[in-house]
Design an enzyme around this catalytic site. Structure first.
Site, PDB file in Angstrom:
ATOM      1  N   ASP A  99      79.688  48.571  87.173  1.00  0.00           N
ATOM      2  CA  ASP A  99      78.367  49.131  86.850  1.00  0.00           C
ATOM      3  C   ASP A  99      78.421  50.649  86.740  1.00  0.00           C
ATOM      4  O   ASP A  99      79.352  51.282  87.219  1.00  0.00           O
ATOM      5  CB  ASP A  99      77.378  48.804  87.985  1.00  0.00           C
ATOM      6  CG  ASP A  99      76.797  47.416  87.829  1.00  0.00           C
ATOM      7  OD1 ASP A  99      77.105  46.754  86.835  1.00  0.00           O
ATOM      8  OD2 ASP A  99      76.032  47.014  88.709  1.00  0.00           O
ATOM      9  N   LYS A 107      73.860  49.255  82.948  1.00  0.00           N
ATOM     10  CA  LYS A 107      72.780  49.856  82.171  1.00  0.00           C
ATOM     11  C   LYS A 107      72.988  51.358  82.172  1.00  0.00           C
ATOM     12  O   LYS A 107      73.440  51.926  83.143  1.00  0.00           O
ATOM     13  CB  LYS A 107      71.423  49.532  82.801  1.00  0.00           C
ATOM     14  CG  LYS A 107      71.066  48.083  82.686  1.00  0.00           C
ATOM     15  CD  LYS A 107      69.696  47.812  83.218  1.00  0.00           C
ATOM     16  CE  LYS A 107      69.638  47.889  84.714  1.00  0.00           C
ATOM     17  NZ  LYS A 107      68.310  47.637  85.248  1.00  0.00           N
ATOM     18  N   MET A 152      64.465  52.185  92.994  1.00  0.00           N
ATOM     19  CA  MET A 152      63.946  52.151  91.609  1.00  0.00           C
ATOM     20  C   MET A 152      62.450  52.452  91.574  1.00  0.00           C
ATOM     21  O   MET A 152      61.682  51.783  90.883  1.00  0.00           O
ATOM     22  CB  MET A 152      64.221  50.773  90.981  1.00  0.00           C
ATOM     23  CG  MET A 152      65.698  50.514  90.775  1.00  0.00           C
ATOM     24  SD  MET A 152      66.065  48.886  90.120  1.00  0.00           S
ATOM     25  CE  MET A 152      66.113  47.907  91.610  1.00  0.00           C
TER      26      MET A 152
HETATM   27  N1  SAH Z   1      72.686  47.323  94.835  1.00  0.00           N
HETATM   28  C1  SAH Z   1      72.300  48.713  94.973  1.00  0.00           C
HETATM   29  C2  SAH Z   1      70.930  48.991  94.401  1.00  0.00           C
HETATM   30  C3  SAH Z   1      70.843  48.775  92.913  1.00  0.00           C
HETATM   31  S1  SAH Z   1      69.269  49.127  92.285  1.00  0.00           S
HETATM   32  C4  SAH Z   1      72.351  49.095  96.453  1.00  0.00           C
HETATM   33  O1  SAH Z   1      72.474  48.213  97.306  1.00  0.00           O
HETATM   34  O2  SAH Z   1      72.284  50.285  96.771  1.00  0.00           O
HETATM   35  C5  SAH Z   1      69.459  50.790  91.733  1.00  0.00           C
HETATM   36  C6  SAH Z   1      68.636  51.710  92.592  1.00  0.00           C
HETATM   37  O3  SAH Z   1      69.293  51.943  93.817  1.00  0.00           O
HETATM   38  C7  SAH Z   1      68.414  53.085  91.992  1.00  0.00           C
HETATM   39  O4  SAH Z   1      67.338  53.106  91.103  1.00  0.00           O
HETATM   40  C8  SAH Z   1      68.125  53.911  93.231  1.00  0.00           C
HETATM   41  O5  SAH Z   1      66.798  53.717  93.665  1.00  0.00           O
HETATM   42  C9  SAH Z   1      69.041  53.250  94.249  1.00  0.00           C
HETATM   43  N2  SAH Z   1      70.328  53.937  94.397  1.00  0.00           N
HETATM   44  C10 SAH Z   1      71.552  53.400  94.247  1.00  0.00           C
HETATM   45  N3  SAH Z   1      72.510  54.311  94.511  1.00  0.00           N
HETATM   46  C11 SAH Z   1      71.882  55.448  94.845  1.00  0.00           C
HETATM   47  C12 SAH Z   1      72.308  56.749  95.239  1.00  0.00           C
HETATM   48  N4  SAH Z   1      73.588  57.061  95.340  1.00  0.00           N
HETATM   49  N5  SAH Z   1      71.347  57.672  95.520  1.00  0.00           N
HETATM   50  C13 SAH Z   1      70.053  57.390  95.441  1.00  0.00           C
HETATM   51  N6  SAH Z   1      69.581  56.180  95.066  1.00  0.00           N
HETATM   52  C14 SAH Z   1      70.471  55.217  94.784  1.00  0.00           C
END
Ligand code: SAH
Length: 260
Positions: free
Chosen positions: A49, A69, A183
């Protein structure tokens, strides 16, 4: 992954015809698990991803397929990704599906695992550190603390139709004292409105943690009332936190240079 270490930890091998669905953690490549490293060193092919750190990807000699995406545009449909995982596994490949954070937290890992289960492909789930916990740690915000919150609610702002998730905001507001929102940056206005209307205090502390656990991490500490304005200027990749535990960042801000 070092073979001696893998043996000492009794790590299973990524076998041919198997898919490992692995969480890479929120950013800092050091946050991947030992099983994740093992998968990187043994995979024939990796579907990754946008959120996965390049340093991690560079560790592997496997064929790399981008399946994510970018800029909100869906360059790869979910069904296509699932189908590809099944096809590669049935071709006898050792397949690594590498996702940001934890694969089972707002990451559609559940859907991919369902597709594998239905196609009778062997798979393993390797959890990762989710942004909504690890990202907070990198901002000096304990996701729970006895003085502030005995519960926490994880929310995705983004609904299946691209609009704000349909949630009973009054119920959310009365629920856990701390809310962690994924998100949700572009919905900060609507969310704040909903929470204020339901009685949450405008003075409640709130944080935006952008690019958490990355070199360009940016943490903004504000209040619920000011959250929409702060979100408007924050980088896109962000976690929102609302609750008294946010106050602890002042004392626990171990990545001092990260604060704006
Ligand atoms: N599976 C991932 C989440 C995927 S959804 C997890 O467990 O972290 C994607 C969302 O995750 C983004 O829109 C944001 O809100 C958050 N996100 C993921 N990585 C991030 C990061 N390094 N810093 C801030 N927000 C993050």
């Amino acid at each position: 992954m070092n073979k001696e270490l893998a043996a000492k930890l009794n790590l299973p091998a990524l076998e041919k015809g198997w898919v490992w669905l692995v969480g890479a953690g929120p950013g800092d490549p050091g946050l991947i698990t030992a099983l994740g490293l093992q998968a990187l060193s043994q995979a024939d092919v990796i579907l990754y991803d946008a959120l996965v750190d390049e340093a991690l990807m560079s560790l592997s000699k496997a064929e790399k397929i981008y399946a994510g995406k970018r800029a909100g545009v869906r360059s790869c449909k979910q069904d296509e990704i699932s189908d590809l995982l099944v096809t590669l596994a049935k071709d006898g490949k050792r397949v690594l599906r590498l996702k940001g954070g934890d694969p089972f937290v707002f990451g559609r890992g559940g859907e991919e695992a369902q597709a594998l289960a239905r196609a009778r492909v062997n798979f393993r789930i390797v959890p990762g550190i989710t942004a909504g916990i690890g990202g907070l740690a990198y901002a000096g915000i304990p996701v729970t603390h006895r003085d502030t919150n005995h519960a926490v609610t994880f929310i995705t702002g983004h609904g299946i139709d691209g609009k704000l998730t349909k949630l009973d905001w009054a119920a959310v507001s009365r629920g856990a004292p701390t809310l962690v929102l994924y998100m949700a940056r572009k919905f900060a206005g609507e969310i704040t409105q909903g929470l204020l209307a339901a009685g949450r205090s405008p003075n409640e502390p709130a944080a935006i943690i952008a690019n958490a656990a990355r070199k360009d991490q940016k943490v903004v500490i504000t209040t619920l009332a000011n959250l929409p304005a702060a979100a408007a200027t924050a980088p896109t990749l962000a976690i929102l936190v609302i609750g008294e535990n946010v106050r602890l960042a002042k004392e626990l801000n171990w990545m001092a240079e990260a604060f704006a």
